[in-house]
Scaffold this active site. Sequence first.
Site, PDB file in Angstrom:
ATOM      1  N   CYS A   1      96.439   8.855  56.646  1.00 39.10           N
ATOM      2  CA  CYS A   1      97.041   8.141  55.834  1.00 39.10           C
ATOM      3  C   CYS A   1      98.550   8.245  55.780  1.00 39.10           C
ATOM      4  O   CYS A   1      99.426   7.444  55.196  1.00 39.10           O
ATOM      5  CB  CYS A   1      96.710   8.303  54.366  1.00 39.10           C
ATOM      6  SG  CYS A   1      95.069   7.782  54.116  1.00 39.10           S
TER       7      CYS A   1
ATOM      8  N   HIS B   1     102.123   6.314  49.310  1.00 39.00           N
ATOM      9  CA  HIS B   1     100.921   6.058  49.881  1.00 39.00           C
ATOM     10  C   HIS B   1     100.249   5.537  48.955  1.00 39.00           C
ATOM     11  O   HIS B   1     100.153   6.379  47.750  1.00 39.00           O
ATOM     12  CB  HIS B   1     100.507   7.079  50.625  1.00 39.00           C
ATOM     13  CG  HIS B   1      99.054   7.054  51.047  1.00 39.00           C
ATOM     14  ND1 HIS B   1      98.609   5.775  51.688  1.00 39.00           N
ATOM     15  CD2 HIS B   1      97.987   7.782  50.845  1.00 39.00           C
ATOM     16  CE1 HIS B   1      97.315   5.862  51.784  1.00 39.00           C
ATOM     17  NE2 HIS B   1      96.839   7.034  51.479  1.00 39.00           N
TER      18      HIS B   1
ATOM     19  N   ASN C   1      93.135   1.806  48.889  1.00 36.05           N
ATOM     20  CA  ASN C   1      93.808   2.580  49.754  1.00 36.05           C
ATOM     21  C   ASN C   1      93.680   1.917  51.368  1.00 36.05           C
ATOM     22  O   ASN C   1      92.548   1.978  51.860  1.00 36.05           O
ATOM     23  CB  ASN C   1      93.258   3.910  49.933  1.00 36.05           C
ATOM     24  CG  ASN C   1      93.921   4.879  50.729  1.00 36.05           C
ATOM     25  OD1 ASN C   1      94.698   4.411  51.747  1.00 36.05           O
ATOM     26  ND2 ASN C   1      93.647   6.325  50.625  1.00 36.05           N
TER      27      ASN C   1
HETATM   28  O1  UT7 Z   1      94.402   8.725  51.278  1.00 32.05           O
HETATM   29  C1  UT7 Z   1      94.444   9.920  51.678  1.00 32.05           C
HETATM   30  C2  UT7 Z   1      93.794  10.991  51.163  1.00 32.05           C
HETATM   31  N1  UT7 Z   1      92.910  10.756  49.973  1.00 32.05           N
HETATM   32  C3  UT7 Z   1      93.155  10.874  48.737  1.00 32.05           C
HETATM   33  O2  UT7 Z   1      94.148  11.199  48.390  1.00 32.05           O
HETATM   34  C4  UT7 Z   1      91.935  10.704  47.684  1.00 32.05           C
HETATM   35  C5  UT7 Z   1      92.053  12.158  46.748  1.00 32.05           C
HETATM   36  N2  UT7 Z   1      90.900  12.156  45.984  1.00 32.05           N
HETATM   37  C6  UT7 Z   1      90.848  11.445  44.655  1.00 32.05           C
HETATM   38  O3  UT7 Z   1      91.633  10.389  44.754  1.00 32.05           O
HETATM   39  C7  UT7 Z   1      89.808  11.483  43.728  1.00 32.05           C
HETATM   40  O4  UT7 Z   1      89.185  12.960  43.981  1.00 32.05           O
HETATM   41  C8  UT7 Z   1      88.576  10.498  43.780  1.00 32.05           C
HETATM   42  C9  UT7 Z   1      88.889   9.217  43.282  1.00 32.05           C
HETATM   43  C10 UT7 Z   1      87.849  10.485  45.208  1.00 32.05           C
HETATM   44  C11 UT7 Z   1      87.453  11.134  42.895  1.00 32.05           C
HETATM   45  O5  UT7 Z   1      87.799  11.287  41.725  1.00 32.05           O
HETATM   46  P1  UT7 Z   1      87.551  12.605  41.064  1.00 32.05           P
HETATM   47  O6  UT7 Z   1      88.252  12.707  39.560  1.00 32.05           O
HETATM   48  O7  UT7 Z   1      88.068  13.770  41.971  1.00 32.05           O
HETATM   49  O8  UT7 Z   1      85.975  12.813  40.749  1.00 32.05           O
HETATM   50  P2  UT7 Z   1      85.064  13.941  41.329  1.00 32.05           P
HETATM   51  O9  UT7 Z   1      84.807  13.884  42.837  1.00 32.05           O
HETATM   52  O10 UT7 Z   1      85.466  15.067  40.622  1.00 32.05           O
HETATM   53  O11 UT7 Z   1      83.801  13.413  40.486  1.00 32.05           O
HETATM   54  C12 UT7 Z   1      83.499  13.411  39.269  1.00 32.05           C
HETATM   55  C13 UT7 Z   1      82.132  12.740  38.881  1.00 32.05           C
HETATM   56  C14 UT7 Z   1      80.965  13.506  39.650  1.00 32.05           C
HETATM   57  O12 UT7 Z   1      79.830  13.485  38.850  1.00 32.05           O
HETATM   58  P3  UT7 Z   1      79.369  14.905  38.157  1.00 32.05           P
HETATM   59  O13 UT7 Z   1      79.043  15.563  39.316  1.00 32.05           O
HETATM   60  O14 UT7 Z   1      80.628  15.316  37.471  1.00 32.05           O
HETATM   61  O15 UT7 Z   1      78.172  14.421  37.469  1.00 32.05           O
HETATM   62  C15 UT7 Z   1      80.751  12.259  40.707  1.00 32.05           C
HETATM   63  O16 UT7 Z   1      79.616  12.332  41.140  1.00 32.05           O
HETATM   64  O17 UT7 Z   1      82.201  11.472  38.804  1.00 32.05           O
HETATM   65  C16 UT7 Z   1      81.111  11.254  39.854  1.00 32.05           C
HETATM   66  N3  UT7 Z   1      81.543  10.105  40.816  1.00 32.05           N
HETATM   67  C17 UT7 Z   1      81.626   8.802  40.225  1.00 32.05           C
HETATM   68  N4  UT7 Z   1      81.061   7.958  39.452  1.00 32.05           N
HETATM   69  C18 UT7 Z   1      81.080   6.993  38.973  1.00 32.05           C
HETATM   70  C19 UT7 Z   1      82.154  10.117  41.952  1.00 32.05           C
HETATM   71  N5  UT7 Z   1      82.304   8.649  42.396  1.00 32.05           N
HETATM   72  C20 UT7 Z   1      81.883   7.973  41.472  1.00 32.05           C
HETATM   73  C21 UT7 Z   1      82.054   6.461  41.159  1.00 32.05           C
HETATM   74  N6  UT7 Z   1      81.508   5.861  40.181  1.00 32.05           N
HETATM   75  N7  UT7 Z   1      82.487   5.573  42.231  1.00 32.05           N
END
Ligand code: UT7
Length: 329
Positions: A116, A256, A286
């Site tokens: 990225c 970004h 993204n």
């Molecule tokens: O582009 C360059 C590099 N990439 C980035 O900068 C991305 C950085 N990371 C992020 O933007 C975020 O971490 C994400 C958007 C990928 C994920 O958001 P988050 O707030 O960090 O969610 P999480 O991974 O901590 O997941 C929280 C919960 C989990 O459920 P439990 O374990 O709490 O029950 C996930 O399973 O949300 C769940 N979850 C979803 N639920 C509904 C994960 N993805 C989804 C989804 N829909 N699509």
Amino acid sequence: MSKIHAAITAVNGYVPEYVLTNKELESIVDTTDEWITSRTGIKERRILKGEGLGTSDMAVHAVNGLLEKRGIGAEEIELIIFCTTTPDLPFPASANILADKIGAKNAWGYDLQAACSGFIYGVSTGAQFIESGKHKKVLVVGGDKMSSIINYQDRTTCIIFGDGCGAVLLEPNEEGFGVMDSILRSDGSGRQFLHQKAGGSARPASHETIDNNEHSVYQEGQAVFKFAVTNMADVAAEIMDRNNLTSEDVTWLVPHQANKRIIDATASRMGVGSEKVMINIQRYGNTTNGTIPLCLWEWESQLKKGDNIILAAFGGGFTWGSVYLKWAY
Ligand code: UT7
């Protein structure tokens, strides 16, 4: 003689027609529009459909439009830096393929892989060829067909990424406009959190790698988020500091587009109000190397000569960086 800066003299972008909405994703994986919007800021993304079409095909649209805007022919391009994580082929470089497709017969080129942060790395390295006097017309392309490496059964990644491509032309400027400074960083130990497991020399494609879905993006979202939110904000603040720029001096932040929360944290660290931040993540998601040039393309009509613009990115690798430039037209 005054110093030669590398100025952006034209910008253009291209996004494919197909719109993949959060609503449609709700029918593919276990997710909701509400979750995606509140966690990322994304409402929809574009997907390149069509047999045999790759990232270079989006670049052809972006670059042909750019050449037309600038009123020059493809044969005038001397160097093409193609920043991409999804090249058409492992080899040859997409820069070569693009040169052939647009008729840039006098250009040499290479692909630049910094996930990225690729476009920032590309602008910074492209600027060196202008500043040294080696070249007068350098094309920096940033684009990805992320849908080609996304597992549409993985709800943690398929909601984020989209396809798109942008391009800028760098030319010499002796009036004090153009790229003024850049900070580029990397930390390869971060690769464990964001990578593609197979398809390279360490783990070539096999039936097993395909069965295991190892040819798609693997991301530990929370870990990446933590690094991104700190490092992107730090590097944006650092480039302001070392160029004695206050938040009032900054006309635009071009971040970004990975997650609206990371963008907000960066703007807040810089003390820059949301009215100065280019954000189109809600429409494109993204697009990896495409995000920053696509923003410049969409905001082009609002930019004025002399505007102080900060580009900032964070990506897989880990890679991150910022560029300070003065808009030249
Ligand atoms: O582009 C360059 C590099 N990439 C980035 O900068 C991305 C950085 N990371 C992020 O933007 C975020 O971490 C994400 C958007 C990928 C994920 O958001 P988050 O707030 O960090 O969610 P999480 O991974 O901590 O997941 C929280 C919960 C989990 O459920 P439990 O374990 O709490 O029950 C996930 O399973 O949300 C769940 N979850 C979803 N639920 C509904 C994960 N993805 C989804 C989804 N829909 N699509």
